[in-house]
Design a protein around this motif. Structure first.
Motif, PDB file in Angstrom:
ATOM      1  N   VAL A 282     -13.822  43.207  16.207  1.00 45.12           N
ATOM      2  CA  VAL A 282     -12.685  43.735  15.434  1.00 45.12           C
ATOM      3  C   VAL A 282     -12.209  45.061  16.042  1.00 45.12           C
ATOM      4  O   VAL A 282     -11.011  45.285  16.245  1.00 45.12           O
ATOM      5  CB  VAL A 282     -13.064  43.909  13.956  1.00 45.12           C
ATOM      6  N   GLU A 283     -13.163  45.945  16.345  1.00 43.34           N
ATOM      7  CA  GLU A 283     -12.814  47.224  16.967  1.00 43.34           C
ATOM      8  C   GLU A 283     -12.180  47.003  18.335  1.00 43.34           C
ATOM      9  O   GLU A 283     -11.171  47.623  18.682  1.00 43.34           O
ATOM     10  CB  GLU A 283     -14.065  48.088  17.129  1.00 43.34           C
TER      11      GLU A 283
ATOM     12  N   HIS B 132      -8.052  33.028  22.582  1.00 43.26           N
ATOM     13  CA  HIS B 132      -8.839  33.121  23.812  1.00 43.26           C
ATOM     14  C   HIS B 132      -9.708  34.376  23.819  1.00 43.26           C
ATOM     15  O   HIS B 132     -10.837  34.351  24.336  1.00 43.26           O
ATOM     16  CB  HIS B 132      -7.916  33.100  25.035  1.00 43.26           C
ATOM     17  N   PHE B 133      -9.199  35.461  23.259  1.00 41.04           N
ATOM     18  CA  PHE B 133      -9.997  36.681  23.153  1.00 41.04           C
ATOM     19  C   PHE B 133     -11.273  36.396  22.365  1.00 41.04           C
ATOM     20  O   PHE B 133     -12.374  36.790  22.773  1.00 41.04           O
ATOM     21  CB  PHE B 133      -9.170  37.779  22.480  1.00 41.04           C
ATOM     22  N   ASP B 134     -11.144  35.719  21.230  1.00 42.08           N
ATOM     23  CA  ASP B 134     -12.322  35.388  20.428  1.00 42.08           C
ATOM     24  C   ASP B 134     -13.263  34.451  21.191  1.00 42.08           C
ATOM     25  O   ASP B 134     -14.496  34.616  21.134  1.00 42.08           O
ATOM     26  CB  ASP B 134     -11.894  34.736  19.108  1.00 42.08           C
ATOM     27  N   LEU B 135     -12.686  33.499  21.899  1.00 35.11           N
ATOM     28  CA  LEU B 135     -13.495  32.549  22.662  1.00 35.11           C
ATOM     29  C   LEU B 135     -14.283  33.265  23.752  1.00 35.11           C
ATOM     30  O   LEU B 135     -15.504  33.076  23.892  1.00 35.11           O
ATOM     31  CB  LEU B 135     -12.575  31.492  23.267  1.00 35.11           C
ATOM     32  N   PHE B 136     -13.620  34.119  24.519  1.00 36.31           N
ATOM     33  CA  PHE B 136     -14.290  34.817  25.613  1.00 36.31           C
ATOM     34  C   PHE B 136     -15.243  35.898  25.095  1.00 36.31           C
ATOM     35  O   PHE B 136     -16.259  36.197  25.746  1.00 36.31           O
ATOM     36  CB  PHE B 136     -13.264  35.441  26.556  1.00 36.31           C
ATOM     37  N   SER B 137     -14.920  36.475  23.941  1.00 39.37           N
ATOM     38  CA  SER B 137     -15.798  37.501  23.370  1.00 39.37           C
ATOM     39  C   SER B 137     -17.183  36.950  23.073  1.00 39.37           C
ATOM     40  O   SER B 137     -18.188  37.686  23.142  1.00 39.37           O
ATOM     41  CB  SER B 137     -15.195  38.067  22.082  1.00 39.37           C
ATOM     42  N   ALA B 138     -17.249  35.670  22.742  1.00 36.97           N
ATOM     43  CA  ALA B 138     -18.540  35.061  22.414  1.00 36.97           C
ATOM     44  C   ALA B 138     -19.524  35.168  23.577  1.00 36.97           C
ATOM     45  O   ALA B 138     -20.744  35.178  23.359  1.00 36.97           O
ATOM     46  CB  ALA B 138     -18.332  33.603  22.017  1.00 36.97           C
ATOM     47  N   GLU B 139     -19.021  35.263  24.799  1.00 38.85           N
ATOM     48  CA  GLU B 139     -19.893  35.405  25.969  1.00 38.85           C
ATOM     49  C   GLU B 139     -20.672  36.716  25.942  1.00 38.85           C
ATOM     50  O   GLU B 139     -21.737  36.826  26.566  1.00 38.85           O
ATOM     51  CB  GLU B 139     -19.066  35.362  27.252  1.00 38.85           C
ATOM     52  N   PHE B 140     -20.150  37.714  25.220  1.00 40.85           N
ATOM     53  CA  PHE B 140     -20.748  39.052  25.214  1.00 40.85           C
ATOM     54  C   PHE B 140     -21.412  39.398  23.881  1.00 40.85           C
ATOM     55  O   PHE B 140     -21.934  40.506  23.738  1.00 40.85           O
ATOM     56  CB  PHE B 140     -19.668  40.099  25.507  1.00 40.85           C
ATOM     57  N   ALA B 141     -21.380  38.470  22.915  1.00 44.38           N
ATOM     58  CA  ALA B 141     -21.797  38.784  21.547  1.00 44.38           C
ATOM     59  C   ALA B 141     -23.279  38.498  21.327  1.00 44.38           C
ATOM     60  O   ALA B 141     -23.829  37.525  21.853  1.00 44.38           O
ATOM     61  CB  ALA B 141     -20.961  38.002  20.547  1.00 44.38           C
ATOM     62  N   ASP B 142     -23.920  39.344  20.519  1.00 53.76           N
ATOM     63  CA  ASP B 142     -25.277  39.070  20.088  1.00 53.76           C
ATOM     64  C   ASP B 142     -25.258  38.347  18.747  1.00 53.76           C
ATOM     65  O   ASP B 142     -24.192  37.951  18.249  1.00 53.76           O
ATOM     66  CB  ASP B 142     -26.104  40.355  20.012  1.00 53.76           C
ATOM     67  N   GLU B 143     -26.435  38.178  18.151  1.00 56.21           N
ATOM     68  CA  GLU B 143     -26.524  37.418  16.899  1.00 56.21           C
ATOM     69  C   GLU B 143     -25.716  38.055  15.779  1.00 56.21           C
ATOM     70  O   GLU B 143     -25.227  37.362  14.878  1.00 56.21           O
ATOM     71  CB  GLU B 143     -27.990  37.289  16.471  1.00 56.21           C
ATOM     72  N   ALA B 144     -25.551  39.378  15.823  1.00 56.67           N
ATOM     73  CA  ALA B 144     -24.796  40.081  14.782  1.00 56.67           C
ATOM     74  C   ALA B 144     -23.311  40.161  15.098  1.00 56.67           C
ATOM     75  O   ALA B 144     -22.540  40.733  14.324  1.00 56.67           O
ATOM     76  CB  ALA B 144     -25.356  41.483  14.594  1.00 56.67           C
ATOM     77  N   GLY B 145     -22.902  39.596  16.225  1.00 58.42           N
ATOM     78  CA  GLY B 145     -21.496  39.625  16.599  1.00 58.42           C
ATOM     79  C   GLY B 145     -21.060  40.874  17.334  1.00 58.42           C
ATOM     80  O   GLY B 145     -19.864  41.066  17.590  1.00 58.42           O
ATOM     81  N   VAL B 146     -22.016  41.743  17.708  1.00 59.43           N
ATOM     82  CA  VAL B 146     -21.676  42.953  18.455  1.00 59.43           C
ATOM     83  C   VAL B 146     -21.565  42.603  19.943  1.00 59.43           C
ATOM     84  O   VAL B 146     -22.422  41.913  20.497  1.00 59.43           O
ATOM     85  CB  VAL B 146     -22.738  44.047  18.245  1.00 59.43           C
ATOM     86  N   LEU B 147     -20.500  43.085  20.569  1.00 65.93           N
ATOM     87  CA  LEU B 147     -20.252  42.799  21.971  1.00 65.93           C
ATOM     88  C   LEU B 147     -20.946  43.828  22.862  1.00 65.93           C
ATOM     89  O   LEU B 147     -20.949  45.025  22.565  1.00 65.93           O
ATOM     90  CB  LEU B 147     -18.754  42.827  22.272  1.00 65.93           C
ATOM     91  N   THR B 148     -21.548  43.359  23.945  1.00 65.44           N
ATOM     92  CA  THR B 148     -22.085  44.226  24.994  1.00 65.44           C
ATOM     93  C   THR B 148     -21.222  44.014  26.222  1.00 65.44           C
ATOM     94  O   THR B 148     -21.291  42.972  26.873  1.00 65.44           O
ATOM     95  CB  THR B 148     -23.554  43.898  25.294  1.00 65.44           C
ATOM     96  N   LEU B 149     -20.387  44.997  26.529  1.00 65.80           N
ATOM     97  CA  LEU B 149     -19.301  44.852  27.499  1.00 65.80           C
ATOM     98  C   LEU B 149     -19.566  45.700  28.738  1.00 65.80           C
ATOM     99  O   LEU B 149     -19.457  46.939  28.685  1.00 65.80           O
ATOM    100  CB  LEU B 149     -17.983  45.269  26.854  1.00 65.80           C
ATOM    101  N   PRO B 150     -19.902  45.092  29.879  1.00 64.95           N
ATOM    102  CA  PRO B 150     -20.127  45.864  31.101  1.00 64.95           C
ATOM    103  C   PRO B 150     -18.831  46.514  31.600  1.00 64.95           C
ATOM    104  O   PRO B 150     -17.788  45.866  31.670  1.00 64.95           O
ATOM    105  CB  PRO B 150     -20.629  44.812  32.102  1.00 64.95           C
ATOM    106  N   HIS B 151     -18.932  47.789  31.949  1.00 61.05           N
ATOM    107  CA  HIS B 151     -17.798  48.531  32.485  1.00 61.05           C
ATOM    108  C   HIS B 151     -18.215  49.274  33.752  1.00 61.05           C
ATOM    109  O   HIS B 151     -19.413  49.569  33.947  1.00 61.05           O
ATOM    110  CB  HIS B 151     -17.256  49.526  31.458  1.00 61.05           C
TER     111      HIS B 151
END
Length: 269
Positions: free
Chosen positions: A210-211, A241-260
């Motif tokens: 969401v953030e 598509h954003f939601d679909l691709f976000s799932a690749e980075f999400a943990d069980e709680a739905g928090v994304l870990t995004l490499p930068h």
């Protein structure tokens, strides 16, 4: 100003709060390293160019520095005044800063060179306002982008979005430079700076979906401008598509870990 600069001014107009609630935390990650690179410590006269919501200015004040900060966007300046009340914060923009030659001991610019139409000219202006032997330290996003940074762009492309006419394709060829360590140090040397060094910073940014979507949804930055300019149907496809691709980075709680990945460079006047 170039057409790129004009587009940037329009892109950020009135979007300080949306930026502060979305991407500001990400962009704040390199700040301690940036201030170390510029040797910011008590009593140092430091200029923070493109202060945004004041993250760098506040951190420099906390170190006991004498801080001046500028931003081209008035709503950013309002936030920065609250974040760093000890600092002298005002509206001003590259490539012409309202300061005398050699007025500062150090100059910092956190993710600012990405947003100017003539980067070498901008660096020359930073060199002008820092004293001889003073440090200039800056960050820019690396290219190609790391996977977390590329998430929105992937969604935009998958949805078949069209670049709006008001967004320039990029810098003029004579003004552009490779967004890697050698490209950035080469640009700094070309602007008359000495002892330029650069390193690549890599980190994982954690945010909920969401953030992470709130910035583009509010038109923040280049990607947000593309999102907002689409038809409702295409915007919905980008979000899908954003939601679909976000799932690749999400943990069980739905928090994304995004490499930068970003470049941190410094050089002397």
């Amino acid at each position: 100003m170039t057409s790129f600069d004009t587009s940037e001014r329009l892109m950020w107009a009135g979007r300080a709060a949306a930026y502060a609630g979305s991407f500001a935390r990400l962009c704040g990650h390199p700040v301690p390293r940036l201030l170390d690179a510029a040797e910011v410590r008590p009593g140092v006269r430091v200029l923070d160019v493109g202060t945004g919501p004041g993250t760098v200015a506040a951190a420099a004040c906390a170190r006991g520095a004498r801080v001046t900060a500028v931003d081209a966007e008035p709503t950013m300046v309002q936030l920065a005044l609250r974040a760093a009340p000890e600092a002298d914060v005002r509206v001003a923009a590259l490539p012409e800063l309202p300061f005398g030659d050699g007025q500062f001991d150090a100059v910092v610019a956190n993710f600012v060179l990405n947003h100017v139409g003539r980067p070498k000219l901008a660096l020359a202006e930073l060199r002008r306002v820092v004293r001889p032997n003073g440090w200039i330290a800056l960050t820019i996003w690396a290219a190609p982008p790391a996977p977390g940074q590329a998430l929105l762009g992937r969604a935009i492309q998958a949805a078949g979005a069209v670049r709006p006419a008001h967004l320039p394709a990029g810098l003029a060829p004579e003004d552009d430079f490779p967004r890697d360590e050698s490209g950035l140090t080469g640009l700094m040397h070309a602007a008359g700076l000495r002892e330029a060094v650069c390193e690549t910073l890599r980190w994982d940014h954690r945010a909920d979906a969401v953030e992470w979507w709130s910035g583009p949804a509010a038109g923040v930055a280049f990607g947000g401008q593309i999102v907002q300019s689409q038809t409702p149907g295409i915007r919905a496809e980008i979000k899908r598509h954003f939601d679909l691709f976000s799932a690749e980075f999400a943990d069980e709680a739905g928090v994304l870990t995004l490499p930068h990945a970003a470049l941190l460079a410094r050089a002397r006047h």
